[in-house]
Design a protein around this motif. Structure first.
Motif, PDB file in Angstrom:
ATOM      1  N   CYS A 210       7.313  -5.587  -6.041  1.00  0.00           N
ATOM      2  CA  CYS A 210       7.832  -4.264  -5.222  1.00  0.00           C
ATOM      3  C   CYS A 210       8.972  -4.846  -4.448  1.00  0.00           C
ATOM      4  CB  CYS A 210       6.565  -3.957  -4.534  1.00  0.00           C
ATOM      5  SG  CYS A 210       6.965  -2.610  -3.369  1.00  0.00           S
TER       6      CYS A 210
ATOM      7  N   GLN B  20       9.983  -2.917  -1.707  1.00  0.00           N
ATOM      8  CA  GLN B  20       9.754  -2.616  -0.325  1.00  0.00           C
ATOM      9  C   GLN B  20       8.460  -3.682   0.132  1.00  0.00           C
ATOM     10  OE1 GLN B  20      10.367   0.171   1.536  1.00  0.00           O
ATOM     11  NE2 GLN B  20      11.917   0.361  -0.112  1.00  0.00           N
ATOM     12  N   CYS B  21       7.679  -4.227  -0.422  1.00  0.00           N
ATOM     13  CA  CYS B  21       6.520  -5.049   0.211  1.00  0.00           C
ATOM     14  C   CYS B  21       6.318  -6.356  -0.597  1.00  0.00           C
ATOM     15  CB  CYS B  21       5.310  -4.403   0.425  1.00  0.00           C
ATOM     16  SG  CYS B  21       4.285  -4.366  -1.017  1.00  0.00           S
TER      17      CYS B  21
ATOM     18  N   CYS C 109       3.720   0.500  -7.155  1.00  0.00           N
ATOM     19  CA  CYS C 109       3.213  -0.596  -6.215  1.00  0.00           C
ATOM     20  C   CYS C 109       1.869  -0.208  -5.720  1.00  0.00           C
ATOM     21  CB  CYS C 109       4.088  -0.982  -5.389  1.00  0.00           C
ATOM     22  SG  CYS C 109       3.403  -2.070  -4.011  1.00  0.00           S
TER      23      CYS C 109
ATOM     24  N   CYS D 198       1.604  -0.732  -1.534  1.00  0.00           N
ATOM     25  CA  CYS D 198       2.226   0.248  -0.535  1.00  0.00           C
ATOM     26  C   CYS D 198       2.410   1.514  -1.294  1.00  0.00           C
ATOM     27  CB  CYS D 198       3.603  -0.478   0.092  1.00  0.00           C
ATOM     28  SG  CYS D 198       5.043  -0.371  -1.080  1.00  0.00           S
TER      29      CYS D 198
HETATM   30 ZN    ZN Z   1       4.944  -2.343  -2.283  1.00  0.00          ZN
END
Ligand code: ZN
Length: 181
Positions: free
Chosen positions: A4, A6-7, A26, A29
């Protein structure tokens, strides 16, 4: 995609609830990473009865000829993208005119848009991604050495329209190539 953006957790490829196609999801998150088609924008730069082509210095189709074109960037218009690609690949200045062709290349999830354009001067030269840049009359077009089918199709339509005395806007679909079994 494995992780991911994002995270950093691993993603799974599955159909999210309420959706119809598999996505990279994901599970940490809950971000859904959509993948959508890309736009390729370019120009048909005209100078008198000739047009400007570039010979590619990069893969794919290294050494083949193409119209100045490339992937659209964020926060630019399609016409701005066509002018930018022409500046990058041929160091050429153009006045972008009418949109000329919109070609779906669905099997590779791309849409190619070409504009007619007026070359403003003859002060062009190969950019980083080109080996050579030159003007071609219709008779000089290296049909067997063109890089992409969307380019070849647009050029055929362009010269047909020119002979007919009227440029029209063309929408076309390029089918997946048929490979011998
Ligand atoms: Zn994520």
């Amino acid at each position: 995609m494995n992780f991911c953006s994002q995270c950093g957790a691993p993603v799974s490829f599955r159909i999210p609830s309420g959706d119809s196609l598999p996505r990279h999801v994901c599970d940490h998150c809950s971000t859904i990473h959509y993948s959508n088609p890309k736009l390729v924008v370019g120009a048909i730069p005209e100078w008198e009865d000739k047009i400007l082509l570039c010979r590619r210095a990069i893969e794919p189709r290294h050494g083949k000829w193409t119209l100045p074109s490339g992937f659209m960037e964020n926060h630019e218009t399609t016409a701005e993208g066509a002018a930018r690609e022409t500046a990058e690949e041929a160091c050429a200045r153009i006045e972008v005119g009418e949109m000329y062709s919109l070609i779906n290349v669905a099997h590779i999830s791309q849409v190619h848009i070409l504009y007619r354009a007026r070359l403003l001067d003859l002060d062009f030269r190969p950019g980083e991604e080109s080996l050579e840049t030159r003007l071609f009359s219709e008779a000089e077009i290296p049909w067997d050495e063109l890089a992409f089918r969307s380019i070849a199709l647009s050029l055929r339509l362009y010269f047909e329209d020119r002979r007919a005395g009227q440029y029209r806007f063309h929408v076309a679909d390029i089918p997946a190539p048929v490979h011998p079994a």
